[in-house]
Write a protein that holds these residues in place. Structure first.
Motif, PDB file in Angstrom:
ATOM      1  N   ARG A   1       0.161   2.665  -8.054  1.00  0.00           N
ATOM      2  CA  ARG A   1       1.584   2.949  -7.853  1.00  0.00           C
ATOM      3  C   ARG A   1       2.187   2.010  -6.816  1.00  0.00           C
ATOM      4  O   ARG A   1       3.307   1.524  -6.977  1.00  0.00           O
ATOM      5  CB  ARG A   1       1.769   4.400  -7.406  1.00  0.00           C
ATOM      6  N   GLN A   2       1.437   1.772  -5.737  1.00  0.00           N
ATOM      7  CA  GLN A   2       1.936   0.887  -4.692  1.00  0.00           C
ATOM      8  C   GLN A   2       2.098  -0.531  -5.210  1.00  0.00           C
ATOM      9  O   GLN A   2       3.076  -1.207  -4.908  1.00  0.00           O
ATOM     10  CB  GLN A   2       0.982   0.915  -3.495  1.00  0.00           C
ATOM     11  N   MET A   3       1.138  -0.981  -6.032  1.00  0.00           N
ATOM     12  CA  MET A   3       1.219  -2.326  -6.591  1.00  0.00           C
ATOM     13  C   MET A   3       2.380  -2.445  -7.570  1.00  0.00           C
ATOM     14  O   MET A   3       3.065  -3.462  -7.620  1.00  0.00           O
ATOM     15  CB  MET A   3      -0.098  -2.663  -7.302  1.00  0.00           C
ATOM     16  N   ALA A   4       2.602  -1.377  -8.348  1.00  0.00           N
ATOM     17  CA  ALA A   4       3.679  -1.399  -9.328  1.00  0.00           C
ATOM     18  C   ALA A   4       5.053  -1.401  -8.671  1.00  0.00           C
ATOM     19  O   ALA A   4       6.025  -1.929  -9.223  1.00  0.00           O
ATOM     20  CB  ALA A   4       3.553  -0.202 -10.260  1.00  0.00           C
TER      21      ALA A   4
END
Length: 225
Positions: free
Chosen positions: A193-196
Motif C-alpha cells: 500500500r505504501q509503495m502504491a
C-alpha cells in the motif's frame, strides 16, 4: 570487580540512561536493533540479551545471582527507556495477569503502524506467559496450539478495518497460519500500500532523462528489452 566481567556496572551506568539516539517505534526496528546490539556489546552486556549469560541459581549462587539480577534489571530499564511510550506503557505498569488480560482485550491498532501494534501486543502476551503456570501433561501440544490460535485472533481482530479483506483471507486459510506468519502477511500488505501510494514523478523524470541520453548516444539503435 574486573571491568571485563559482564556483571561489572560502571559508575556512569544509570537505570534511566538512554543507550541509543533513536527510540523504537516499530517501523525502525532494523536500525534500532543494530544500534542497540553495538552498544550492549561495547558495554559487555550482550550476553544478557542473546541468552549466553544464564541466570544463576538464587539458592546455590546467591552472590552471583545478586550481581546478575542487578545487571538484568539495569538492562531492562535501558530497554524500557529506548522504546516509544506507547510500546512500553502496556507492560511496565501491568502487575497481574488480570490487568494484562484486560489490556489485551482492549488493544487495537488505531494510529499505530502494524509493526508498532504487533510489538505492543506481543509484549503483553510475553508478560502474560510469565504469570502462567506451565502445563505438563499429554495435552500440552493441544493447549499450546489453542493459545497460538487465540493470539492470532487477538492480533487480527485488533487491526484497523482497512485490513478486513486480507484478514478474511487469512482466516480462510487451512490450516490457519501462526501469528508470526499472519503478521508477515499483514506487513506485506502494508508495504504494498505504501509503495502504491508513493508518487512516481521522480521515476518518470529519471526514465525520460535516460531515454534522451540513450537516443543521443545510439541514435537509431533502441533497446526493446
Amino acid at each position: 570487580m574486573d571491568p571485563s566481567n559482564p556483571y561489572y556496572v560502571h559508575h556512569s551506568d544509570q537505570p534511566g540512561h538512554i543507550l541509543v539516539p533513536i527510540k523504537l517505534n516499530g517501523a525502525n526496528y532494523q536500525s534500532w536493533s543494530k544500534s542497540m546490539i553495538h552498544t550492549l556489546t561495547a558495554k559487555n552486556k550482550i550476553g544478557f540479551i542473546d541468552g549466553s549469560i544464564e541466570m544463576p541459581s538464587e539458592t546455590d549462587q546467591p552472590a552471583e545471582f545478586a550481581s546478575w539480577n542487578q545487571c538484568n534489571s539495569m538492562i531492562l530499564s535501558w530497554l524500557t527507556h529506548s522504546v516509544e511510550s506507547d510500546l512500553a506503557q502496556g507492560v511496565i505498569h501491568a502487575k497481574t495477569a488480570q490487568q494484562i488480560q484486560k489490556s489485551i482485550a482492549i488493544i487495537s491498532q488505531g494510529t499505530m503502524f502494524v509493526a508498532s501494534y504487533f510489538i505492543k501486543i506481543k509484549g503483553l502476551w510475553d508478560e502474560l506467559e510469565a504469570h502462567r503456570t506451565l502445563i505438563t501433561c499429554n495435552k500440552m501440544k493441544t493447549h499450546l496450539d489453542q493459545r497460538e490460535e487465540d493470539k492470532l485472533m487477538q492480533f487480527l481482530m485488533g487491526l484497523n478495518e482497512s485490513y478486513k479483506t486480507v484478514r478474511s483471507s487469512i482466516l480462510m486459510m487451512s490450516p490457519l497460519p501462526n501469528v508470526r506468519q499472519a503478521y508477515s502477511l499483514i506487513i506485506q500488505e502494508e508495504t504494498q500500500r505504501q509503495m502504491a501510494s508513493e508518487p512516481n514523478e521522480s521515476f518518470s523524470i529519471a526514465a525520460a532523462v535516460q531515454n534522451r541520453t540513450t537516443h543521443a548516444k545510439f541514435k537509431d539503435k533502441i533497446c526493446d528489452h
